[in-house]
Design a protein around this motif. Sequence first.
Motif, PDB file in Angstrom:
ATOM      1  N   LYS A  41     -10.490   8.383   8.075  1.00  0.00           N
ATOM      2  CA  LYS A  41     -11.134   7.834   9.280  1.00  0.00           C
ATOM      3  C   LYS A  41     -10.234   6.847  10.012  1.00  0.00           C
ATOM      4  O   LYS A  41     -10.294   6.749  11.233  1.00  0.00           O
ATOM      5  N   ILE A  42      -9.455   6.093   9.271  1.00  0.00           N
ATOM      6  CA  ILE A  42      -8.606   5.058   9.865  1.00  0.00           C
ATOM      7  C   ILE A  42      -7.173   5.247   9.346  1.00  0.00           C
ATOM      8  O   ILE A  42      -6.735   4.530   8.450  1.00  0.00           O
ATOM      9  N   PRO A  43      -6.420   6.199   9.906  1.00  0.00           N
ATOM     10  CA  PRO A  43      -5.082   6.496   9.365  1.00  0.00           C
ATOM     11  C   PRO A  43      -4.083   5.351   9.532  1.00  0.00           C
ATOM     12  O   PRO A  43      -3.183   5.202   8.709  1.00  0.00           O
ATOM     13  N   TYR A  44      -4.238   4.545  10.565  1.00  0.00           N
ATOM     14  CA  TYR A  44      -3.296   3.445  10.768  1.00  0.00           C
ATOM     15  C   TYR A  44      -3.457   2.362   9.708  1.00  0.00           C
ATOM     16  O   TYR A  44      -2.541   1.590   9.463  1.00  0.00           O
ATOM     17  N   LEU A  45      -4.599   2.320   9.040  1.00  0.00           N
ATOM     18  CA  LEU A  45      -4.797   1.363   7.961  1.00  0.00           C
ATOM     19  C   LEU A  45      -3.862   1.672   6.794  1.00  0.00           C
ATOM     20  O   LEU A  45      -3.231   0.777   6.234  1.00  0.00           O
ATOM     21  N   ALA A  46      -3.747   2.940   6.440  1.00  0.00           N
ATOM     22  CA  ALA A  46      -2.841   3.339   5.355  1.00  0.00           C
ATOM     23  C   ALA A  46      -1.394   3.068   5.741  1.00  0.00           C
ATOM     24  O   ALA A  46      -0.604   2.609   4.920  1.00  0.00           O
ATOM     25  N   THR A  47      -1.048   3.339   6.983  1.00  0.00           N
ATOM     26  CA  THR A  47       0.320   3.073   7.437  1.00  0.00           C
ATOM     27  C   THR A  47       0.640   1.588   7.331  1.00  0.00           C
ATOM     28  O   THR A  47       1.698   1.203   6.822  1.00  0.00           O
ATOM     29  N   GLY A  48      -0.252   0.752   7.790  1.00  0.00           N
ATOM     30  CA  GLY A  48      -0.040  -0.683   7.733  1.00  0.00           C
ATOM     31  C   GLY A  48       0.022  -1.203   6.314  1.00  0.00           C
ATOM     32  O   GLY A  48       0.864  -2.045   5.990  1.00  0.00           O
ATOM     33  N   TRP A  49      -0.852  -0.695   5.446  1.00  0.00           N
ATOM     34  CA  TRP A  49      -0.852  -1.165   4.059  1.00  0.00           C
ATOM     35  C   TRP A  49       0.421  -0.740   3.331  1.00  0.00           C
ATOM     36  O   TRP A  49       1.010  -1.518   2.589  1.00  0.00           O
ATOM     37  N   LEU A  50       0.853   0.506   3.525  1.00  0.00           N
ATOM     38  CA  LEU A  50       2.090   0.958   2.883  1.00  0.00           C
ATOM     39  C   LEU A  50       3.297   0.209   3.439  1.00  0.00           C
ATOM     40  O   LEU A  50       4.251  -0.077   2.703  1.00  0.00           O
ATOM     41  N   TRP A  51       3.260  -0.113   4.699  1.00  0.00           N
ATOM     42  CA  TRP A  51       4.344  -0.912   5.290  1.00  0.00           C
ATOM     43  C   TRP A  51       4.370  -2.302   4.648  1.00  0.00           C
ATOM     44  O   TRP A  51       5.421  -2.821   4.305  1.00  0.00           O
ATOM     45  N   TYR A  52       3.211  -2.891   4.478  1.00  0.00           N
ATOM     46  CA  TYR A  52       3.109  -4.207   3.839  1.00  0.00           C
ATOM     47  C   TYR A  52       3.644  -4.155   2.411  1.00  0.00           C
ATOM     48  O   TYR A  52       4.416  -5.019   1.996  1.00  0.00           O
ATOM     49  N   LEU A  53       3.232  -3.148   1.640  1.00  0.00           N
ATOM     50  CA  LEU A  53       3.716  -3.025   0.267  1.00  0.00           C
ATOM     51  C   LEU A  53       5.224  -2.807   0.233  1.00  0.00           C
ATOM     52  O   LEU A  53       5.914  -3.341  -0.636  1.00  0.00           O
ATOM     53  N   GLY A  54       5.743  -2.042   1.187  1.00  0.00           N
ATOM     54  CA  GLY A  54       7.183  -1.803   1.243  1.00  0.00           C
ATOM     55  C   GLY A  54       7.971  -3.064   1.531  1.00  0.00           C
ATOM     56  O   GLY A  54       9.066  -3.260   0.998  1.00  0.00           O
ATOM     57  N   THR A  55       7.427  -3.937   2.352  1.00  0.00           N
ATOM     58  CA  THR A  55       8.131  -5.183   2.643  1.00  0.00           C
ATOM     59  C   THR A  55       7.887  -6.233   1.553  1.00  0.00           C
ATOM     60  O   THR A  55       8.637  -7.193   1.440  1.00  0.00           O
ATOM     61  N   VAL A  57       7.946  -5.538  -1.756  1.00  0.00           N
ATOM     62  CA  VAL A  57       8.763  -5.211  -2.934  1.00  0.00           C
ATOM     63  C   VAL A  57      10.048  -6.047  -3.026  1.00  0.00           C
ATOM     64  O   VAL A  57      10.343  -6.584  -4.100  1.00  0.00           O
ATOM     65  N   PRO A  58      10.833  -6.218  -1.955  1.00  0.00           N
ATOM     66  CA  PRO A  58      12.075  -6.981  -2.111  1.00  0.00           C
ATOM     67  C   PRO A  58      11.876  -8.470  -2.419  1.00  0.00           C
ATOM     68  O   PRO A  58      12.760  -9.099  -2.988  1.00  0.00           O
ATOM     69  N   VAL A  59      10.742  -9.036  -2.065  1.00  0.00           N
ATOM     70  CA  VAL A  59      10.540 -10.467  -2.257  1.00  0.00           C
ATOM     71  C   VAL A  59       9.611 -10.796  -3.419  1.00  0.00           C
ATOM     72  O   VAL A  59       9.302 -11.962  -3.652  1.00  0.00           O
ATOM     73  N   ILE A  60       9.188  -9.785  -4.159  1.00  0.00           N
ATOM     74  CA  ILE A  60       8.208 -10.012  -5.215  1.00  0.00           C
ATOM     75  C   ILE A  60       8.806 -10.688  -6.443  1.00  0.00           C
ATOM     76  O   ILE A  60       8.112 -11.308  -7.233  1.00  0.00           O
ATOM     77  N   GLY A  61      10.120 -10.589  -6.626  1.00  0.00           N
ATOM     78  CA  GLY A  61      10.779 -11.294  -7.714  1.00  0.00           C
ATOM     79  C   GLY A  61      10.975 -10.514  -8.977  1.00  0.00           C
ATOM     80  O   GLY A  61      11.281 -11.088 -10.015  1.00  0.00           O
ATOM     81  N   ILE A  62      10.783  -9.209  -8.939  1.00  0.00           N
ATOM     82  CA  ILE A  62      10.999  -8.399 -10.145  1.00  0.00           C
ATOM     83  C   ILE A  62      12.500  -8.364 -10.484  1.00  0.00           C
ATOM     84  O   ILE A  62      12.887  -8.513 -11.622  1.00  0.00           O
ATOM     85  N   VAL A  63      13.307  -8.177  -9.473  1.00  0.00           N
ATOM     86  CA  VAL A  63      14.762  -8.153  -9.657  1.00  0.00           C
ATOM     87  C   VAL A  63      15.310  -9.504  -9.197  1.00  0.00           C
ATOM     88  O   VAL A  63      15.095  -9.898  -8.058  1.00  0.00           O
ATOM     89  N   GLN A  64      15.998 -10.202 -10.088  1.00  0.00           N
ATOM     90  CA  GLN A  64      16.540 -11.514  -9.770  1.00  0.00           C
ATOM     91  C   GLN A  64      18.023 -11.392  -9.421  1.00  0.00           C
ATOM     92  O   GLN A  64      18.785 -10.794 -10.165  1.00  0.00           O
ATOM     93  N   LEU A  65      18.408 -11.963  -8.302  1.00  0.00           N
ATOM     94  CA  LEU A  65      19.799 -12.020  -7.902  1.00  0.00           C
ATOM     95  C   LEU A  65      20.227 -13.479  -7.788  1.00  0.00           C
ATOM     96  O   LEU A  65      19.422 -14.333  -7.458  1.00  0.00           O
ATOM     97  N   GLY A  66      21.458 -13.743  -8.044  1.00  0.00           N
ATOM     98  CA  GLY A  66      21.948 -15.130  -7.959  1.00  0.00           C
ATOM     99  C   GLY A  66      21.819 -15.839  -9.285  1.00  0.00           C
ATOM    100  O   GLY A  66      21.533 -15.245 -10.324  1.00  0.00           O
ATOM    101  N   THR A  67      22.022 -17.140  -9.241  1.00  0.00           N
ATOM    102  CA  THR A  67      21.971 -17.899 -10.488  1.00  0.00           C
ATOM    103  C   THR A  67      20.543 -18.107 -10.866  1.00  0.00           C
ATOM    104  O   THR A  67      20.091 -18.468 -11.805  1.00  0.00           O
TER     105      THR A  67
END
Length: 67
Positions: A41-55, A57-67
């Motif tokens: 019913k609301i296809p743009y909701l899935a697009t927005g949510w997947l976009w949010y999850l995609g952005t 992932v890099p800041v969630i802290g699973i992979v640590q870089l630096g000291t």
Amino acid sequence: MIWQVSAVLYPYPELLVTRQVLGSVLLLIAITLAVFWRAKKIPYLATGWLWYLGTLVPVIGIVQLGT
């Protein structure tokens, strides 16, 4: 001219609270299931949510870089 780049270093916590981690994971799963349930019913909701999850992932802290 020499350019110096600096960034804020956020240390990874030594101890994680299991309840908080489990609650966060369950909340993300629940929202994802609700979004996909409403996706026809609301296809743009899935697009927005997947976009949010995609952005997220890099800041969630699973992979640590630096000291």
